[in-house]
Design a protein around this motif. Structure first.
Motif, PDB file in Angstrom:
ATOM      1  N   PRO A 101       1.195  -1.124  -0.057  1.00 21.99           N
ATOM      2  CA  PRO A 101       0.684   0.243  -0.031  1.00 21.99           C
ATOM      3  C   PRO A 101       1.268   1.314   0.355  1.00 21.99           C
ATOM      4  N   GLY A 102       0.674   2.435  -1.106  1.00 22.53           N
ATOM      5  CA  GLY A 102       1.311   3.058  -1.190  1.00 22.53           C
ATOM      6  C   GLY A 102       2.938   3.641  -1.667  1.00 22.53           C
ATOM      7  N   ALA A 103       2.537   1.990  -2.742  1.00 25.94           N
ATOM      8  CA  ALA A 103       4.722   2.353  -3.653  1.00 25.94           C
ATOM      9  C   ALA A 103       3.365   2.554  -4.793  1.00 25.94           C
ATOM     10  N   TYR A 104       4.617   2.843  -4.855  1.00 24.52           N
ATOM     11  CA  TYR A 104       4.256   3.183  -6.204  1.00 24.52           C
ATOM     12  C   TYR A 104       3.693   2.499  -7.748  1.00 24.52           C
ATOM     13  N   PRO A 118       0.516   5.480 -14.663  1.00 25.74           N
ATOM     14  CA  PRO A 118       0.225   6.296 -13.095  1.00 25.74           C
ATOM     15  C   PRO A 118      -1.013   4.994 -12.680  1.00 25.74           C
ATOM     16  N   PHE A 119      -1.045   4.499 -11.871  1.00 28.39           N
ATOM     17  CA  PHE A 119      -1.938   3.219 -11.460  1.00 28.39           C
ATOM     18  C   PHE A 119      -2.349   3.512 -10.118  1.00 28.39           C
ATOM     19  N   GLY A 120      -3.009   4.237  -9.619  1.00 24.24           N
ATOM     20  CA  GLY A 120      -2.977   4.332  -8.143  1.00 24.24           C
ATOM     21  C   GLY A 120      -2.189   4.996  -7.477  1.00 24.24           C
ATOM     22  N   GLY A 121      -1.208   5.850  -7.999  1.00 23.80           N
ATOM     23  CA  GLY A 121      -0.399   6.384  -8.236  1.00 23.80           C
ATOM     24  C   GLY A 121       0.595   6.059  -6.535  1.00 23.80           C
TER      25      GLY A 121
END
Length: 189
Positions: free
Chosen positions: A91-94, A140-143
Motif C-alpha cells: 500500500p502506498g507504493a508507486y 500511473p495506476f493508483g499513485g
C-alpha cells in the motif's frame, strides 16, 4: 538517495514486442547504470515531452529501490487474480500500468541490505529487481510513492523469487557439473 531517471525510446522487434532502449538527448543508446546519464525526474519528463521519448527510473543497489514487473497481468478485460494480493502487500507504493498496457509495475523502497533473490517468478509472470536495471515508466495506476518503505512487503514477496544456487567455481572442467542432470556429452548434444 533520490531516484535517478533516464530517457528511453521504444524500438519494435520482429515478434511484435518492443525493446526499451535508454538514450541520451540525441537519441543515441546509453548505459542506464552510468551516473553520467542520469537526470532528475523533472528534467527527464520535460525532455521526454519535447523529444517524444519515454522516462525510465534507474534501479541500483544504492538507490534502495525495488521494482516488481508483472508482465501480462491484464488480459485486456481484467487483472489476474494474483494482482490484488500483491497490491495489498504494497500500500502506498508507486504503481503503474506498463508501456505494453498489459503489465503492472510496483516500485518502492526497502531498508537494510540488498536482499538476495532471483529475478523471475513464472507463477506470476513477474520479474523483481533491486539493482542493475532501469524500468520504462508507463501510466500511473493508483499513485503512490517510490520512496514509500515496503521492506515488510518485499520480505513477503521474496520467497517467490528464490536466489539461484551457483555452481560456478570459476574453474573450467571437462566433466558434468554435479547435480546438473546431464551426465554425458551425448545427452547434451
Amino acid at each position: 538517495m533520490t531516484p535517478a531517471y533516464v530517457l528511453y525510446k521504444l524500438t519494435p522487434r520482429d515478434n511484435g514486442k518492443t525493446d526499451k532502449i535508454p538514450v541520451n538527448v540525441e537519441g543515441a543508446p546509453v548505459d542506464a547504470q552510468n551516473p553520467a546519464n542520469w537526470m532528475t525526474e523533472a528534467d527527464a519528463r520535460r525532455l521526454a515531452a519535447v523529444l517524444g521519448l519515454g522516462v525510465g527510473v534507474v534501479i541500483t543497489p544504492e538507490s534502495k529501490l525495488f521494482a516488481l514487473d508483472l508482465d501480462g497481468a491484464n488480459d485486456g478485460a481484467a487483472w489476474a487474480p494474483y494482482v490484488q494480493p500483491i497490491l495489498n502487500a504494497f500500500p502506498g507504493a508507486y504503481t503503474e500500468v506498463s508501456v505494453s498496457g498489459r503489465g503492472l509495475h510496483v516500485i518502492g523502497s526497502y531498508a537494510g541490505s540488498r536482499p538476495a533473490h532471483g529475478t523471475r517468478c513464472a507463477e506470476i509472470r513477474g520479474e523483481l529487481y533491486t539493482g542493475g536495471r532501469f524500468i520504462a515508466l508507463g501510466e500511473p495506476f493508483g499513485g503512490g510513492s517510490m520512496g514509500a518503505d515496503h521492506t515488510a512487503g518485499l520480505a513477503w514477496l521474496l520467497p517467490r523469487f528464490p536466489a539461484r544456487e551457483t555452481h560456478d567455481s570459476g574453474e573450467w572442467t571437462d566433466s558434468p557439473v554435479p547435480g546438473h542432470g546431464i551426465a554425458a556429452d551425448a545427452e547434451l548434444v
